[in-house]
Design a protein around this motif. Structure first.
Motif, PDB file in Angstrom:
ATOM      1  N   UNK A  67       0.833  -1.196   0.000  1.00 48.80           N
ATOM      2  CA  UNK A  67       0.000   0.000   0.000  1.00 48.80           C
ATOM      3  C   UNK A  67       0.873   1.253   0.000  1.00 48.80           C
ATOM      4  N   UNK A  68       0.261   2.367  -0.316  1.00 48.64           N
ATOM      5  CA  UNK A  68       0.934   3.664  -0.327  1.00 48.64           C
ATOM      6  C   UNK A  68       1.293   4.036   1.112  1.00 48.64           C
ATOM      7  N   UNK A  69       2.547   4.418   1.373  1.00 46.89           N
ATOM      8  CA  UNK A  69       2.935   4.818   2.727  1.00 46.89           C
ATOM      9  C   UNK A  69       2.067   5.969   3.238  1.00 46.89           C
ATOM     10  N   UNK A  70       1.600   5.827   4.446  1.00 41.22           N
ATOM     11  CA  UNK A  70       0.789   6.874   5.066  1.00 41.22           C
ATOM     12  C   UNK A  70      -0.683   6.835   4.699  1.00 41.22           C
ATOM     13  N   UNK A  71      -1.072   5.941   3.819  1.00 36.93           N
ATOM     14  CA  UNK A  71      -2.482   5.853   3.422  1.00 36.93           C
ATOM     15  C   UNK A  71      -3.329   5.352   4.586  1.00 36.93           C
ATOM     16  N   UNK A  72      -4.580   5.720   4.567  1.00 34.45           N
ATOM     17  CA  UNK A  72      -5.570   5.206   5.498  1.00 34.45           C
ATOM     18  C   UNK A  72      -6.195   3.987   4.838  1.00 34.45           C
ATOM     19  N   UNK A  73      -6.325   2.908   5.584  1.00 31.04           N
ATOM     20  CA  UNK A  73      -6.965   1.707   5.031  1.00 31.04           C
ATOM     21  C   UNK A  73      -8.426   1.697   5.442  1.00 31.04           C
ATOM     22  N   UNK A  74      -9.307   1.760   4.444  1.00 33.36           N
ATOM     23  CA  UNK A  74     -10.742   1.727   4.703  1.00 33.36           C
ATOM     24  C   UNK A  74     -11.434   1.085   3.498  1.00 33.36           C
ATOM     25  N   UNK A  75     -11.671  -0.221   3.571  1.00 31.16           N
ATOM     26  CA  UNK A  75     -12.365  -0.887   2.465  1.00 31.16           C
ATOM     27  C   UNK A  75     -13.710  -0.221   2.166  1.00 31.16           C
ATOM     28  N   UNK A  76     -14.046  -0.178   0.905  1.00 24.90           N
ATOM     29  CA  UNK A  76     -15.266   0.506   0.465  1.00 24.90           C
ATOM     30  C   UNK A  76     -16.497   0.079   1.257  1.00 24.90           C
ATOM     31  N   UNK A  77     -16.634  -1.197   1.523  1.00 20.95           N
ATOM     32  CA  UNK A  77     -17.816  -1.699   2.236  1.00 20.95           C
ATOM     33  C   UNK A  77     -17.948  -1.136   3.647  1.00 20.95           C
ATOM     34  N   UNK A  78     -16.855  -0.601   4.194  1.00 18.93           N
ATOM     35  CA  UNK A  78     -16.873  -0.082   5.568  1.00 18.93           C
ATOM     36  C   UNK A  78     -16.923   1.441   5.641  1.00 18.93           C
ATOM     37  N   UNK A  79     -16.910   2.103   4.499  1.00 17.17           N
ATOM     38  CA  UNK A  79     -16.853   3.568   4.494  1.00 17.17           C
ATOM     39  C   UNK A  79     -18.026   4.189   5.254  1.00 17.17           C
ATOM     40  N   UNK A  80     -19.230   3.760   4.982  1.00 17.93           N
ATOM     41  CA  UNK A  80     -20.405   4.374   5.621  1.00 17.93           C
ATOM     42  C   UNK A  80     -20.331   4.332   7.137  1.00 17.93           C
ATOM     43  N   UNK A  81     -19.842   3.232   7.689  1.00 17.80           N
ATOM     44  CA  UNK A  81     -19.817   3.110   9.150  1.00 17.80           C
ATOM     45  C   UNK A  81     -18.538   3.602   9.808  1.00 17.80           C
TER      46      UNK A  81
END
Length: 161
Positions: A67-81
Motif C-alpha cells: 500500500x501507499x505509505x501513510x495511506x488510510x486503510x478503509x475498504x469501500x464496504x466499511x466507508x459508511x460506518x
C-alpha cells in the motif's frame, strides 16, 4: 498507402472533436475528479501536510500485499460506518484501489462524496504507484521497484506533463 491514411483519419474524426469551450469544460472537470499517481507521490514526498489524505479502499489481504505509505486503510464496504472516525471532513480524500482495470476507487469516492467528503480518484491506483517506482509498504516493510520505462521517465524526475 495514402487511401489508408485518409480512411484512418476519417475513422478518427467520424465524430468531430468538441468545441474548444466544451473541451475546456470537460477536461477541467476531469481534473477536479482525478489525481495523477506521480503528483500524489511528489506531494507526499515533499514532506509536511500535503493538504489531503490518501485512502486505500481494498481488502485487508490486498493492503497487506502492499500500500501507499501513510495511506488510510478503509475498504469501500466499511466507508459508511467508519469514515467519520478515520477522516476529517475538512480534508480532501484521494482514493485508490488496484489499478486502471478496477473501479474500486470510484466506488469508494462515490461513497465518500455521498457522506459529504471532497474526493478525487488516483488514476492508475496501486498498480501504477508501483510501476512508476514509488516506495510502498508491505508485510515485508518498505519496498521499491525499478520504474517501468513504459509508465515513467527513465532519466528525469517527472514526465513534464
Amino acid at each position: 498507402m495514402a487511401s489508408q491514411n485518409i480512411t484512418t483519419a476519417r475513422s478518427v474524426l467520424r465524430v468531430p472533436p468538441a468545441s474548444p469551450a466544451a473541451a475546456a469544460a470537460y477536461f477541467g472537470a476531469s481534473l477536479a475528479f482525478h489525481a495523477d499517481v506521480s503528483d500524489v507521490a511528489h506531494a507526499l514526498e515533499a514532506g509536511g501536510d500535503p493538504g489531503f489524505v490518501v485512502l486505500d479502499s481494498r481488502s485487508t489481504a490486498s493492503w497487506d500485499q502492499g500500500h501507499v505509505p501513510g495511506a488510510v486503510h478503509l475498504p469501500t464496504a466499511l466507508i459508511a460506518e467508519q469514515a467519520a472516525g478515520l477522516l476529517d471532513p475538512a480534508v480532501p480524500v484521494i482514493t485508490y484501489c488496484w489499478g486502471p482495470g478496477c473501479d474500486g476507487a470510484a466506488k469508494a469516492a462515490l461513497a465518500l462524496a455521498e457522506l459529504g467528503y471532497q474526493v478525487k480518484e488516483m488514476l492508475g491506483g496501486f498498480e501504477y504507484w508501483v510501476r512508476e517506482g514509488f516506495t510502498f509498504e508491505s508485510g515485508e516493510g518498505p519496498e521499491r521497484r525499478t520504474a517501468d520505462p513504459l509508465t515513467a521517465p527513465v532519466d528525469a524526475e517527472d514526465c513534464g506533463c
